[in-house]
Motif scaffolding. Structure first.
Motif, PDB file in Angstrom:
ATOM      1  N   THR A 103      53.598  35.203  41.804  1.00 43.40           N
ATOM      2  CA  THR A 103      52.227  35.883  41.897  1.00 43.40           C
ATOM      3  C   THR A 103      51.380  35.817  43.204  1.00 43.40           C
ATOM      4  OG1 THR A 103      51.380  35.144  39.378  1.00 43.40           O
ATOM      5  CG2 THR A 103      49.484  35.391  40.871  1.00 43.40           C
ATOM      6  N   GLU A 107      46.573  38.641  44.813  1.00 45.42           N
ATOM      7  CA  GLU A 107      46.191  38.558  43.312  1.00 45.42           C
ATOM      8  C   GLU A 107      44.574  37.838  43.035  1.00 45.42           C
ATOM      9  OE1 GLU A 107      50.530  38.706  41.556  1.00 45.42           O
ATOM     10  OE2 GLU A 107      49.078  40.351  40.893  1.00 45.42           O
ATOM     11  N   ARG A 110      41.848  37.800  44.278  1.00 46.14           N
ATOM     12  CA  ARG A 110      40.566  39.166  44.099  1.00 46.14           C
ATOM     13  C   ARG A 110      39.678  37.661  42.323  1.00 46.14           C
ATOM     14  NH1 ARG A 110      44.560  42.740  46.122  1.00 46.14           N
ATOM     15  NH2 ARG A 110      45.900  42.367  44.098  1.00 46.14           N
ATOM     16  N   GLN A 156      39.250  40.138  33.027  1.00 43.42           N
ATOM     17  CA  GLN A 156      40.603  40.189  34.456  1.00 43.42           C
ATOM     18  C   GLN A 156      41.525  39.254  33.798  1.00 43.42           C
ATOM     19  OE1 GLN A 156      38.625  38.291  37.479  1.00 43.42           O
ATOM     20  NE2 GLN A 156      39.464  40.134  39.120  1.00 43.42           N
ATOM     21  N   ILE A 160      45.579  39.617  34.300  1.00 40.58           N
ATOM     22  CA  ILE A 160      46.844  38.888  35.645  1.00 40.58           C
ATOM     23  C   ILE A 160      47.545  39.092  34.631  1.00 40.58           C
ATOM     24  CG2 ILE A 160      45.558  36.771  36.271  1.00 40.58           C
ATOM     25  CD1 ILE A 160      46.637  36.729  38.573  1.00 40.58           C
ATOM     26  N   ASP A 163      50.083  41.317  34.198  1.00 40.88           N
ATOM     27  CA  ASP A 163      50.973  41.862  35.536  1.00 40.88           C
ATOM     28  C   ASP A 163      52.064  40.815  35.897  1.00 40.88           C
ATOM     29  OD1 ASP A 163      48.580  43.905  35.894  1.00 40.88           O
ATOM     30  OD2 ASP A 163      47.984  42.902  37.839  1.00 40.88           O
TER      31      ASP A 163
END
Ligand code: AQP
Length: 333
Positions: A103, A107, A110, A156, A160, A163
């Protein structure tokens, strides 16, 4: 493999205080229904996440047990659902470390929750507060969850996790199910009774703004009677009537009535009659759960045995994923 053909749902709850009516109407009540709708549900109490903010140890333990008992009282069915306490399943912390290494700093910077909480707790901007999305990704990915029920403000977190899962799968081949956010059909958003522009929250400093699911009937009545409304008196949904809109939303969620039906029911009656009616509806909704809750917490041995028995069920699922990940990244097993 347990119920492999069913879609799996994962949800975890913070136990930093007693659940509010917001948690109940916006999440818990819907999540309990999902176990009857053919999903394979995995639910947990996120006590490791609670540590990102300084907690009073005895209180954290108390709130965790209380939240466990409350979900059982709501009808969580342990034959259908795995329900555990996060810190009793060490695979969460282990996978979180590995995911930390997949990670990016950018990112994590944010994430709005990091920005909000670091502004709120400026004296304790710890590393856990920054990397908690990796722990949250581990929570979800360990169970190969298909869906994560979230409020719109929490999308959100699932993004993540998606991702991270896609990045890992891209490097090592299919390892994780990429989870989808599930926005609940009937997810009422409950606002503070004292400030209807901010959401009802466990950590609200003004306890008159939130209804705790364990509040007694007199307290519930008092809080609703004092709820902030506007200077008008008509029970009608509309712009600039945030307090009344919120009360109507609560009444609608609890009684199943539409806004039009509520407006008709209180035509010519005013807030003076509406507020106690909302309180009565909430009291009646919570009463049977509170009764079951009191029986469960009175039987400490039963409660302890129950959460202890759940941990190995969760560990068995989690370890399958963790072993796969360890092998892929080159750790000796
Ligand atoms: N006011 C709310 N209206 C509707 N849904 C809500 N949820 C929380 N507040 C409301 C939903 O409850 C679920 C569980 O949330 P959580 O226990 O993980 O913590 P949270 O969202 O941080 O809840 P709080 O009460 O606001 O806690 P604090 O004060 O500690 O931040 C989630 O699905 C959430 O959407």
């Amino acid at each position: 493999m347990e119920n492999q053909e069913k879609k799996r749902i994962l949800s975890m709850y913070q136990c930093t205080g007693t659940f509010t009516l917001g948690n109940y109407l916006g999440a818990l009540r819907n999540h309990i229904k999902l176990q009857e709708e053919g999903y394979d549900c995995v639910y947990a109490l996120a006590d490791l996440h609670a540590l990102t903010v300084r907690q009073v140890p005895a209180e954290l333990r108390k709130y965790t047990k209380e939240a466990y008992a409350f979900l059982l009282a709501m009808g969580l069915n342990l034959e259908k659902t795995v329900f555990f306490i996060q810190s009793q399943v060490p695979q969460h912390a282990e996978l979180a470390w590995i995911l930390n290494c997949y990670t990016q700093f950018g990112e994590l910077s944010r994430m709005t929750q990091f920005k909000d909480k670091s502004a709120k707790h400026a004296d304790n901007i710890n590393a856990g507060l920054f990397t908690y999305p990796c722990l949250m990704a581990a929570d979800i990915l360990l169970y190969q969850a298909d869906y994560v029920p979230v409020g719109a403000d929490q999308k959100q977190h699932v993004e993540i996790a998606r991702d991270i899962a896609e990045r890992f799968n891209g490097i090592y081949g299919d390892t994780f199910t990429v989870p989808e956010p599930m926005i609940p059909k009937h997810g009422a958003r409950v606002m503070s009774l004292q400030n209807p522009l901010s959401k009802m929250s466990k950590s609200d400093e003004n306890q008159n703004g939130n209804i705790s699911v364990l509040d007694d009937p007199d307290t519930i009545m008092r809080k609703f009677k004092r709820a902030k409304t506007d200077s008008g008196s008509e029970v009608r949904f509309g712009e600039g009537k945030d307090g009344v809109n919120n009360l109507m939303g609560i009444y609608a969620a609890v009684t199943g009535k539409t806004f039009e039906e509520i407006e008709r029911e209180f035509e010519g009656k005013g807030y003076g009659e509406f507020k106690p009616a909302v309180a009565e509806a909430v009291i009646a909704e919570l009463r049977p759960i509170q009764e079951r809750y009191r029986e469960i917490v009175a039987d400490k041995a039963f409660l302890e045995q129950t959460y202890r028995e759940q941990a190995p069920r969760a560990q068995a699922i989690a370890q399958r994923t963790l072993s796969k990940v360890m092998k892929k990244v080159g750790l000796v097993q």
